[in-house]
Design an enzyme around this catalytic site. Structure first.
Site, PDB file in Angstrom:
ATOM      1  N   TYR B 177       1.092  -1.037  -0.180  1.00 46.25           N
ATOM      2  CA  TYR B 177       0.157   0.556  -0.064  1.00 46.25           C
ATOM      3  C   TYR B 177       0.987   0.767  -0.416  1.00 46.25           C
ATOM      4  CZ  TYR B 177       0.886   0.950   4.815  1.00 46.25           C
ATOM      5  OH  TYR B 177       1.951   0.930   6.119  1.00 46.25           O
ATOM      6  N   CYS B 178       0.578   2.371  -0.164  1.00 40.82           N
ATOM      7  CA  CYS B 178       1.161   4.053   0.063  1.00 40.82           C
ATOM      8  C   CYS B 178      -0.396   4.502   0.405  1.00 40.82           C
ATOM      9  CB  CYS B 178       2.341   3.990  -1.302  1.00 40.82           C
ATOM     10  SG  CYS B 178       1.121   4.408  -3.196  1.00 40.82           S
ATOM     11  N   ARG B 179      -0.473   5.913  -0.600  1.00 40.98           N
ATOM     12  CA  ARG B 179      -0.823   7.125  -0.021  1.00 40.98           C
ATOM     13  C   ARG B 179      -2.036   7.265  -0.046  1.00 40.98           C
ATOM     14  NH1 ARG B 179       3.651  10.517  -2.587  1.00 40.98           N
ATOM     15  NH2 ARG B 179       5.083  10.501  -1.555  1.00 40.98           N
ATOM     16  N   CYS B 183      -2.221   6.495  -5.561  1.00 38.44           N
ATOM     17  CA  CYS B 183      -1.208   6.044  -5.031  1.00 38.44           C
ATOM     18  C   CYS B 183      -0.163   5.229  -6.628  1.00 38.44           C
ATOM     19  CB  CYS B 183      -0.541   5.814  -4.105  1.00 38.44           C
ATOM     20  SG  CYS B 183       1.720   6.266  -3.388  1.00 38.44           S
TER      21      CYS B 183
END
Lengths: 220, 220
Positions: B177-179, B183
DNA sequence: GGTATATTCAATATTTCAATTGAATGATTG
DNA sequence: CAATCATTCAATTGAAATATTGAATATACC
């Protein structure tokens, strides 16, 4: 790194939607269209704005994916692109309500004092409609009423309220509604009905929300 | 001048909120602030924009009630005014996704092809975290990771992914995952991990949504 | 076909917004 | 108390949005 980053490209599109929502007149158009499809003509009349002006706003909104247009005879009928548009407007309204002192001031000054009793929720109204122990008043102008209203509602535009007071059953509770959450007319109606001794309350929001919630709509 | 109608006054406030959201850079700021409070300094660095520019945007957003600021020593730390701001951004994103062909094009071109498998939902991840049979990868830069991340997640910034491949357990499924939902980094990470034979999937959205859903957050 | 009606287009003046630059403010540190 | 750092302010420039006007286009009606 790719030259036009996909992220920036996307954010530009999102910004386009938001920017297009960022105009009072266009929000008013969305409120109107929330009640159902309308012609440019009629919308311009409702807003009291020049037709060319309204036409341009509608085209701007179409480019941003907020509305869609369809030609019907010599009229061009606009409608909201889908439910997400009303949802977005509602979300923006909530931000303003929560965080802008100015909104609070306006609401207190004009609305709250006239609504000491809790508004009626949609669920509550649906239930009481089945009992038949309630008079539902649609206080919008007749043309808006004709294009769709809560089943069983009486159309009593604000301008005719006083004249038709005598025809209302004083034994029944009255629930008044109009366009949306901040439509002034329902506040005004409730206030005048109470002054006449009626047990009157306001629906928590208006026609668009009623439709969006999947409730039945009648047209005459 | 007689005071304008309360309705117009309200709609002007709503329009102010929407208009303020109508700028790509400000949306990016909201995405960053969705992960937690940040200083002007850090935000400017993240966006790769001049500090004065970012400062002005932040002030515009403060006037519109989107963010709040607090002085901490020599830094001014901004944060989102409340959850409704993220909700509004999400609502706007949905309008764009539903109705703008351009968005569809960008998403198809850059994202969808890299994500043939279903993304993992937050609920699913919460469950599998308890089993311990999954490696959670936070592919954001280290500083963002430090300010808050999914408990148990490994911080592997995209730039270090290749170097750290050997340290990953090939038996476990990987969730990256990121932002936020768009993202790019998590897409990129999954694509590279799969190329190396890992079973990798992407979290359906990112940090802000994880926080908003009331999940636990760890900071190091 | 000619005319009325609904809508859009095009051109313009006005206003508002955004990025840039350099200076000013406020807080901390030595 | 000066020096430093983070942030904001102020002024300028160029770009974009808005309202307004009148003309152009499409459709319906006679």
């Amino acid at each position: 790194m790719s030259s036009p980053s996909p992220k920036l490209a996307l954010f530009k599109q999102f910004a386009l939607v938001a920017k297009t929502l960022g105009h009072p007149q266009r929000l008013e158009l969305i409120e109107q269209l929330g009640q159902g499809p309308r012609s440019v003509d009629l919308l311009a009349e409702k807003l009291g704005a020049p037709i060319a002006n309204v036409s341009q706003h509608l085209q701007t909104m179409r480019r941003a994916g907020l509305v869609a247009a369809e030609r019907q005879g010599k009229f061009v009928v606009y409608r909201l692109a889908d439910d997400s548009v009303l949802a977005a407007m509602k979300a923006i309204r909530r931000v303003a309500e929560n965080n802008l002192a100015e909104v609070d001031k306006i609401v207190r000054g004009y609305f709250e004092e006239r609504d000491s009793l809790e508004p009626v929720t949609r669920e509550e109204l649906s239930g009481r409609l089945r009992d038949g122990m309630v008079t539902v008043l649609d206080v919008r102008p007749a043309d808006e009423f004709e294009l769709g209203h809560v089943p069983g509602a009486l159309n009593v535009p604000l301008s005719e309220l006083d004249a038709r007071l005598a025809t209302l059953d004083p034994e029944k509770d009255i629930v008044a509604y109009c366009r949306g959450a901040y439509c002034v007319m329902s506040f005004e109606a409730v206030s005048r009905l109470r002054a006449q001794g009626f047990s009157a309350r306001r629906l928590e929001d208006g026609m668009p929300e009623w439709v969006a919630a999947g409730n039945a709509v009648a047209s005459s």
